[in-house]
Design an enzyme around this catalytic site. Structure first.
Site, PDB file in Angstrom:
ATOM      1  N   LYS A 100     -11.073  -1.118   8.460  1.00 13.34           N
ATOM      2  CA  LYS A 100     -11.380  -2.005   7.330  1.00 13.34           C
ATOM      3  C   LYS A 100     -12.282  -3.133   7.833  1.00 13.34           C
ATOM      4  CE  LYS A 100      -7.804  -0.203   4.508  1.00 13.34           C
ATOM      5  NZ  LYS A 100      -6.360   0.003   4.446  1.00 13.34           N
TER       6      LYS A 100
ATOM      7  N   ARG B 152     -12.259  -3.905  -6.871  1.00 13.39           N
ATOM      8  CA  ARG B 152     -12.191  -4.861  -5.751  1.00 13.39           C
ATOM      9  C   ARG B 152     -13.574  -5.118  -5.161  1.00 13.39           C
ATOM     10  NH1 ARG B 152      -7.760  -2.498  -1.637  1.00 13.39           N
ATOM     11  NH2 ARG B 152      -9.428  -0.961  -1.468  1.00 13.39           N
TER      12      ARG B 152
ATOM     13  N   PHE C  22       0.868  -1.171   0.000  1.00 16.61           N
ATOM     14  CA  PHE C  22       0.000   0.000   0.000  1.00 16.61           C
ATOM     15  C   PHE C  22       0.915   1.234   0.000  1.00 16.61           C
ATOM     16  CE2 PHE C  22      -2.676   3.221   1.962  1.00 16.61           C
ATOM     17  CZ  PHE C  22      -3.879   3.024   1.305  1.00 16.61           C
TER      18      PHE C  22
HETATM   19  C1  LIG Z   1      -5.657   1.173   4.278  1.00 16.22           C
HETATM   20  C2  LIG Z   1      -4.239   0.999   4.527  1.00 16.22           C
HETATM   21  C3  LIG Z   1      -3.480   1.996   5.156  1.00 16.22           C
HETATM   22  C4  LIG Z   1      -4.129   3.311   5.508  1.00 16.22           C
HETATM   23  O1  LIG Z   1      -3.379   4.152   6.299  1.00 16.22           O
HETATM   24  P1  LIG Z   1      -4.105   5.337   7.103  1.00 16.22           P
HETATM   25  O2  LIG Z   1      -3.000   6.047   7.759  1.00 16.22           O
HETATM   26  O3  LIG Z   1      -5.080   4.698   8.050  1.00 16.22           O
HETATM   27  O4  LIG Z   1      -4.836   6.173   6.108  1.00 16.22           O
HETATM   28  C5  LIG Z   1      -2.154   1.723   5.404  1.00 16.22           C
HETATM   29  N1  LIG Z   1      -1.586   0.534   5.050  1.00 16.22           N
HETATM   30  C6  LIG Z   1      -2.300  -0.425   4.431  1.00 16.22           C
HETATM   31  C7  LIG Z   1      -1.648  -1.723   4.052  1.00 16.22           C
HETATM   32  C8  LIG Z   1      -3.635  -0.224   4.154  1.00 16.22           C
HETATM   33  O5  LIG Z   1      -4.336  -1.170   3.535  1.00 16.22           O
END
Ligand SMILES: *Cc1c(COP(=O)(O)O)cnc(C)c1O
Length: 413
Positions: A240, A388, A142
């Site tokens: 999530k 997705r 991500f």
């Molecule tokens: C959704 C997600 C994030 C989101 O980070 P935030 O700081 O909460 O916006 C980070 N890492 C992964 C792997 C994610 O899927």
């Protein structure tokens, strides 16, 4: 392909689809977990969006009101001491631990974003290996994970090595002695493809590297068995599959054996051994509390706590079974009369190799997301060409899955 179906074939497809709708209803009737869905405030929308923010439980407003009217209003500042507010980051962490395969005293919900929590974890991980030059990350991460890892590497004078999925374990096996910390995710946020936590963690340990896992797309849907695998540090989103709501705080896991030596860069007063001494020098708290920072966003943690209740009650194995079965049913419905759509699957066909979501490759991902949203089905497009579909175990039903696929068939003629 735009070949016209003959009338009998179209009739057969329709018959097949209505048989699947009946099958969906039978499955919902048979599975007691389907009863949960009615207790979420969905407004009739089918939520298959994989990035965040499933619907709240109907009872959330009451849970919040119990704190606002029952604690905050009558006791005000005294709530921190009399209503367990100060301990909430830990009490909620301990509940969450059950879903992560972690014993008590190792998970904290400090009240930070996932990004901040990852920063805290990665710097701390690198500090445990001062003599090692490399911070290792996956290319498919991500984006925020790559941004933060890059910043941590620059801050600490390490070299960020970004390896594609296939090269990550190979790098650990060949150059592991140079690696201070390795950050990976058990579920690819695009395709849902799994990376097994056990073998990669074992490679880290064999090389003496610190293992850090981002569980954002796994927590609440996939068993992660952190204790059993000997994971060092792990972080993840609260909003999530955990369903904590908009901006729900992240969580952090620190293996108990590591807690005495781990040195977090965000050394705020709530991480102090005795915060109310107001001492000038930072002395870290003994356990996972040292990862706390400042005054936590209490109402957000209360909302997360409330969301965890049915998840913890159900247990991670049953949650995983249900999500996996919903995903398989999605593919059965998708292929009914439309084998071409199954060829669009960008995720592993084997459900053991997927997390809670799957992705389809389509020419106009944004267009499909919009068309489905217009018919009451929320999914999310990921550039350039993926859409997705996520199968949260408690608020998604088989019938909703059937309905969603029906709309996909309509939107992709
Ligand atoms: C959704 C997600 C994030 C989101 O980070 P935030 O700081 O909460 O916006 C980070 N890492 C992964 C792997 C994610 O899927």
């Amino acid at each position: 392909m735009t070949t016209r179906k003959t009338a009998p074939a179209a009739t057969a497809a329709r018959t097949g689809r209505s048989a699947l709708r009946d099958e969906a209803r039978r499955r919902d009737d048979r599975d007691p977990l389907s009863a949960h869905a009615a207790r979420f405030a969905t407004g009739g929308v089918v939520h298959l969006n994989g990035n965040s923010l499933g619907p709240p439980r109907e009872s959330l407003v009451h849970a919040l009101d119990r704190v606002v009217s029952g604690q905050w209003a009558p006791r005000q500042v005294r709530g921190w001491f009399r209503d367990g507010w100060l301990e909430l980051p830990r009490t909620v962490g301990d509940k969450l631990a059950a879903l992560l395969g972690a014993g008590p005293g190792q998970v904290v919900v400090a009240g930070e974003t996932t990004s901040t929590t990852l920063f805290n974890a990665l710097v701390a991980a690198c500090r445990l290996r001062d003599d090692r030059p490399v911070l290792l990350a996956e290319a498919e991460s991500f984006p925020t994970d790559l941004y933060i890892a890059d910043s941590v590497a620059r801050l600490l004078g390490r070299r960020l090595v970004v390896e594609p999925r296939g090269g990550f374990d190979a790098f650990l096996a060949e150059h592991g002695r140079q690696v201070a910390a390795a950050i990976a995710a058990p579920v690819d946020f695009r395709t849902g493809e799994r990376r097994e936590i056990g073998p990669t963690t074992a490679l880290c340990h064999a090389a003496g590297a610190v293992s850090v896992w981002d569980l954002s797309h796994a927590a609440g849907v996939l068993p992660t068995e952190l204790d059993a695998h000997g994971v060092d540090l792990a972080i993840g989103c609260g909003y999530k599959y955990l369903g904590g709501g908009p901006g729900a705080p992240a969580f952090l896991y620190v293996r108990s054996g590591l807690q005495p030596e781990v040195d977090f860069p965000l050394s705020g007063w709530h991480g102090h051994a005795r915060p109310f001494d107001m001492a000038p020098r930072f002395v870290p708290a003994g356990g996972v509390d040292r990862a706390r920072t400042g005054t936590p966003p209490l109402l957000s943690i209360v909302a997360l706590d409330h969301a965890l209740e049915p998840l913890v009650q159900t247990g991670i194995r049953a949650l995983h079974r249900r999500s996996r079965s919903l995903g398989e049913f999605f593919l059965t419905c998708l292929g009914e009369g439309r084998p071409d759509l199954l060829r669009r699957l960008a995720s592993p066909r084997d459900p053991d190799r997927r997390g809670g979501h799957l992705a389809l490759r389509v020419p106009d991902a944004d267009g499909l997301e919009r068309a489905l949203a217009d018919s009451g089905v929320l999914v999310d497009a990921r550039p350039p060409d993926l859409v997705r579909f996520a199968f949260a175990p408690l608020y998604v039903t088989y019938e909703q899955v059937w309905r969603a696929v029906n709309e996909v068939h309509r939107a992709l003629p």
